[in-house]
Design a protein around this motif. Structure first.
Motif, PDB file in Angstrom:
ATOM      1  N   GLY A  31       0.782  -1.222   0.000  1.00 40.13           N
ATOM      2  CA  GLY A  31       0.000   0.000   0.000  1.00 40.13           C
ATOM      3  C   GLY A  31       0.814   1.273   0.000  1.00 40.13           C
ATOM      4  O   GLY A  31       0.260   2.369  -0.076  1.00 40.13           O
ATOM      5  N   TYR A  32       2.115   1.173   0.064  1.00 43.48           N
ATOM      6  CA  TYR A  32       2.965   2.343   0.216  1.00 43.48           C
ATOM      7  C   TYR A  32       3.715   2.691  -1.071  1.00 43.48           C
ATOM      8  O   TYR A  32       4.151   1.829  -1.818  1.00 43.48           O
ATOM      9  CB  TYR A  32       3.996   2.114   1.323  1.00 43.48           C
ATOM     10  CG  TYR A  32       3.407   2.149   2.701  1.00 43.48           C
ATOM     11  CD1 TYR A  32       3.007   0.977   3.337  1.00 43.48           C
ATOM     12  CD2 TYR A  32       3.239   3.355   3.369  1.00 43.48           C
ATOM     13  CE1 TYR A  32       2.462   1.011   4.607  1.00 43.48           C
ATOM     14  CE2 TYR A  32       2.696   3.393   4.642  1.00 43.48           C
ATOM     15  CZ  TYR A  32       2.313   2.223   5.251  1.00 43.48           C
ATOM     16  OH  TYR A  32       1.771   2.262   6.506  1.00 43.48           O
ATOM     17  N   TYR A  33       3.853   4.002  -1.273  1.00 41.06           N
ATOM     18  CA  TYR A  33       4.814   4.478  -2.245  1.00 41.06           C
ATOM     19  C   TYR A  33       6.195   4.360  -1.602  1.00 41.06           C
ATOM     20  O   TYR A  33       6.365   4.630  -0.409  1.00 41.06           O
ATOM     21  CB  TYR A  33       4.534   5.937  -2.614  1.00 41.06           C
ATOM     22  CG  TYR A  33       3.265   6.118  -3.390  1.00 41.06           C
ATOM     23  CD1 TYR A  33       2.028   6.200  -2.752  1.00 41.06           C
ATOM     24  CD2 TYR A  33       3.290   6.214  -4.776  1.00 41.06           C
ATOM     25  CE1 TYR A  33       0.857   6.372  -3.463  1.00 41.06           C
ATOM     26  CE2 TYR A  33       2.124   6.391  -5.506  1.00 41.06           C
ATOM     27  CZ  TYR A  33       0.914   6.463  -4.842  1.00 41.06           C
ATOM     28  OH  TYR A  33      -0.247   6.629  -5.551  1.00 41.06           O
ATOM     29  N   MET A  34       7.176   3.982  -2.395  1.00 39.28           N
ATOM     30  CA  MET A  34       8.521   3.804  -1.866  1.00 39.28           C
ATOM     31  C   MET A  34       9.468   4.787  -2.534  1.00 39.28           C
ATOM     32  O   MET A  34       9.454   4.947  -3.759  1.00 39.28           O
ATOM     33  CB  MET A  34       9.001   2.380  -2.110  1.00 39.28           C
ATOM     34  CG  MET A  34       8.126   1.311  -1.460  1.00 39.28           C
ATOM     35  SD  MET A  34       8.067   1.440   0.336  1.00 39.28           S
ATOM     36  CE  MET A  34       9.787   1.124   0.757  1.00 39.28           C
ATOM     37  N   GLY A  35      10.271   5.440  -1.711  1.00 34.00           N
ATOM     38  CA  GLY A  35      11.218   6.412  -2.238  1.00 34.00           C
ATOM     39  C   GLY A  35      12.639   6.074  -1.857  1.00 34.00           C
ATOM     40  O   GLY A  35      12.884   5.377  -0.878  1.00 34.00           O
ATOM     41  N   ILE A  51       8.735   5.030  -6.502  1.00 35.76           N
ATOM     42  CA  ILE A  51       7.935   4.090  -7.265  1.00 35.76           C
ATOM     43  C   ILE A  51       6.556   4.014  -6.636  1.00 35.76           C
ATOM     44  O   ILE A  51       6.407   4.084  -5.420  1.00 35.76           O
ATOM     45  CB  ILE A  51       8.615   2.700  -7.321  1.00 35.76           C
ATOM     46  CG1 ILE A  51       7.883   1.768  -8.290  1.00 35.76           C
ATOM     47  CG2 ILE A  51       8.746   2.093  -5.929  1.00 35.76           C
ATOM     48  CD1 ILE A  51       8.676   0.504  -8.634  1.00 35.76           C
ATOM     49  N   SER A  52       5.546   3.875  -7.484  1.00 35.92           N
ATOM     50  CA  SER A  52       4.176   3.867  -7.001  1.00 35.92           C
ATOM     51  C   SER A  52       3.863   2.604  -6.206  1.00 35.92           C
ATOM     52  O   SER A  52       4.600   1.626  -6.256  1.00 35.92           O
ATOM     53  CB  SER A  52       3.214   3.976  -8.191  1.00 35.92           C
ATOM     54  OG  SER A  52       3.289   2.807  -8.985  1.00 35.92           O
ATOM     55  N   TRP A  53       2.726   2.639  -5.517  1.00 40.62           N
ATOM     56  CA  TRP A  53       2.360   1.503  -4.681  1.00 40.62           C
ATOM     57  C   TRP A  53       2.151   0.247  -5.523  1.00 40.62           C
ATOM     58  O   TRP A  53       2.384  -0.867  -5.071  1.00 40.62           O
ATOM     59  CB  TRP A  53       1.094   1.814  -3.883  1.00 40.62           C
ATOM     60  CG  TRP A  53      -0.125   2.021  -4.751  1.00 40.62           C
ATOM     61  CD1 TRP A  53      -0.584   3.187  -5.268  1.00 40.62           C
ATOM     62  CD2 TRP A  53      -1.032   1.008  -5.202  1.00 40.62           C
ATOM     63  NE1 TRP A  53      -1.704   2.982  -6.012  1.00 40.62           N
ATOM     64  CE2 TRP A  53      -2.018   1.650  -5.989  1.00 40.62           C
ATOM     65  CE3 TRP A  53      -1.119  -0.377  -5.008  1.00 40.62           C
ATOM     66  CZ2 TRP A  53      -3.061   0.958  -6.577  1.00 40.62           C
ATOM     67  CZ3 TRP A  53      -2.165  -1.062  -5.602  1.00 40.62           C
ATOM     68  CH2 TRP A  53      -3.118  -0.393  -6.381  1.00 40.62           C
ATOM     69  N   SER A  54       1.752   0.429  -6.793  1.00 40.89           N
ATOM     70  CA  SER A  54       1.506  -0.726  -7.662  1.00 40.89           C
ATOM     71  C   SER A  54       2.765  -1.199  -8.376  1.00 40.89           C
ATOM     72  O   SER A  54       2.784  -2.285  -8.957  1.00 40.89           O
ATOM     73  CB  SER A  54       0.459  -0.372  -8.705  1.00 40.89           C
ATOM     74  OG  SER A  54       0.972   0.595  -9.609  1.00 40.89           O
ATOM     75  N   GLY A  55       3.789  -0.366  -8.360  1.00 41.57           N
ATOM     76  CA  GLY A  55       4.997  -0.685  -9.112  1.00 41.57           C
ATOM     77  C   GLY A  55       4.905  -0.296 -10.568  1.00 41.57           C
ATOM     78  O   GLY A  55       5.840  -0.518 -11.332  1.00 41.57           O
ATOM     79  N   GLY A  56       3.793   0.329 -10.950  1.00 38.40           N
ATOM     80  CA  GLY A  56       3.573   0.639 -12.350  1.00 38.40           C
ATOM     81  C   GLY A  56       4.162   1.950 -12.811  1.00 38.40           C
ATOM     82  O   GLY A  56       4.192   2.223 -14.016  1.00 38.40           O
ATOM     83  N   GLY A  57       4.615   2.771 -11.901  1.00 37.77           N
ATOM     84  CA  GLY A  57       5.176   4.053 -12.284  1.00 37.77           C
ATOM     85  C   GLY A  57       6.335   4.450 -11.394  1.00 37.77           C
ATOM     86  O   GLY A  57       6.368   4.099 -10.211  1.00 37.77           O
ATOM     87  N   SER A  58       7.287   5.166 -11.954  1.00 37.39           N
ATOM     88  CA  SER A  58       8.429   5.628 -11.177  1.00 37.39           C
ATOM     89  C   SER A  58       8.859   6.994 -11.695  1.00 37.39           C
ATOM     90  O   SER A  58       8.521   7.392 -12.818  1.00 37.39           O
ATOM     91  CB  SER A  58       9.587   4.634 -11.241  1.00 37.39           C
ATOM     92  OG  SER A  58       9.990   4.414 -12.582  1.00 37.39           O
ATOM     93  N   TYR A  59       9.584   7.682 -10.850  1.00 36.60           N
ATOM     94  CA  TYR A  59      10.041   9.031 -11.206  1.00 36.60           C
ATOM     95  C   TYR A  59      11.390   9.248 -10.542  1.00 36.60           C
ATOM     96  O   TYR A  59      11.600   8.796  -9.409  1.00 36.60           O
ATOM     97  CB  TYR A  59       9.033  10.077 -10.724  1.00 36.60           C
ATOM     98  CG  TYR A  59       9.439  11.481 -11.037  1.00 36.60           C
ATOM     99  CD1 TYR A  59       9.969  12.313 -10.052  1.00 36.60           C
ATOM    100  CD2 TYR A  59       9.307  11.990 -12.327  1.00 36.60           C
ATOM    101  CE1 TYR A  59      10.348  13.608 -10.334  1.00 36.60           C
ATOM    102  CE2 TYR A  59       9.688  13.285 -12.617  1.00 36.60           C
ATOM    103  CZ  TYR A  59      10.206  14.090 -11.618  1.00 36.60           C
ATOM    104  OH  TYR A  59      10.587  15.370 -11.917  1.00 36.60           O
ATOM    105  N   PHE A  60      12.286   9.942 -11.255  1.00 37.13           N
ATOM    106  CA  PHE A  60      13.645  10.082 -10.755  1.00 37.13           C
ATOM    107  C   PHE A  60      14.097  11.535 -10.745  1.00 37.13           C
ATOM    108  O   PHE A  60      13.608  12.375 -11.513  1.00 37.13           O
ATOM    109  CB  PHE A  60      14.605   9.265 -11.618  1.00 37.13           C
ATOM    110  CG  PHE A  60      14.340   7.794 -11.539  1.00 37.13           C
ATOM    111  CD1 PHE A  60      13.458   7.191 -12.416  1.00 37.13           C
ATOM    112  CD2 PHE A  60      14.938   7.017 -10.560  1.00 37.13           C
ATOM    113  CE1 PHE A  60      13.176   5.848 -12.335  1.00 37.13           C
ATOM    114  CE2 PHE A  60      14.666   5.657 -10.472  1.00 37.13           C
ATOM    115  CZ  PHE A  60      13.785   5.080 -11.355  1.00 37.13           C
ATOM    116  N   GLY A  61      15.054  11.797  -9.876  1.00 35.66           N
ATOM    117  CA  GLY A  61      15.654  13.114  -9.853  1.00 35.66           C
ATOM    118  C   GLY A  61      16.525  13.346 -11.074  1.00 35.66           C
ATOM    119  O   GLY A  61      16.996  12.393 -11.713  1.00 35.66           O
TER     120      GLY A  61
END
Length: 122
Positions: A31-35, A51-61
């Motif tokens: 259930g958690y977003y992980m950073g 990364i999103s809670w589903s693992g379907g999306g990520s974003y980077f610096g």
């Protein structure tokens, strides 16, 4: 409560790769977003990626985009940070964190690991 433990840090030469792991226990991991964040001596904590809670999306610096990737294994309750083409400026203590929203801000994350040292030699 979520308990996070990072591992996989170490010394690597510039241009090399490392994979960090963040093992979670406690409340439902999925259930958690992980950073991932990092902090070098004398500097503020810097956003690396999330990364999103589903693992379907990520974003980077900006400083790591195109070189780092994040994935999560729900069966193992683990998040990974794959770091490629490492540079000396990537040297820092790397932390994983769990939160209930998609954010680049450390304040948005509720749970933190103890950190793992990554040192990149030139």
């Amino acid at each position: 409560q979520v308990h996070l433990v990072e591992s996989g840090g170490g010394l690597v030469q510039a241009g090399g790769s490392l994979r960090l792991s963040c093992a979670a226990s406690g409340r439902t991991f999925s259930g958690y977003y992980m950073g991932w964040f990092r902090q070098a001596p004398g500097k503020e904590r810097e956003f690396v990626g999330t990364i999103s809670w589903s693992g379907g999306g990520s974003y980077f610096g900006d400083s790591v985009r195109g070189r780092f990737a994040i994935s999560r294994d729900f069966a193992k309750n683990t998040v990974y940070l794959q770091m490629n083409s490492l540079k000396p400026e990537d040297t820092a203590v790397y932390y994983c964190a769990a939160g209930d929203r998609y954010s680049t801000r450390p304040q948005a994350y509720d749970y933190w690991g103890q950190g793992t040292q990554v040192t990149v030699s030139s």
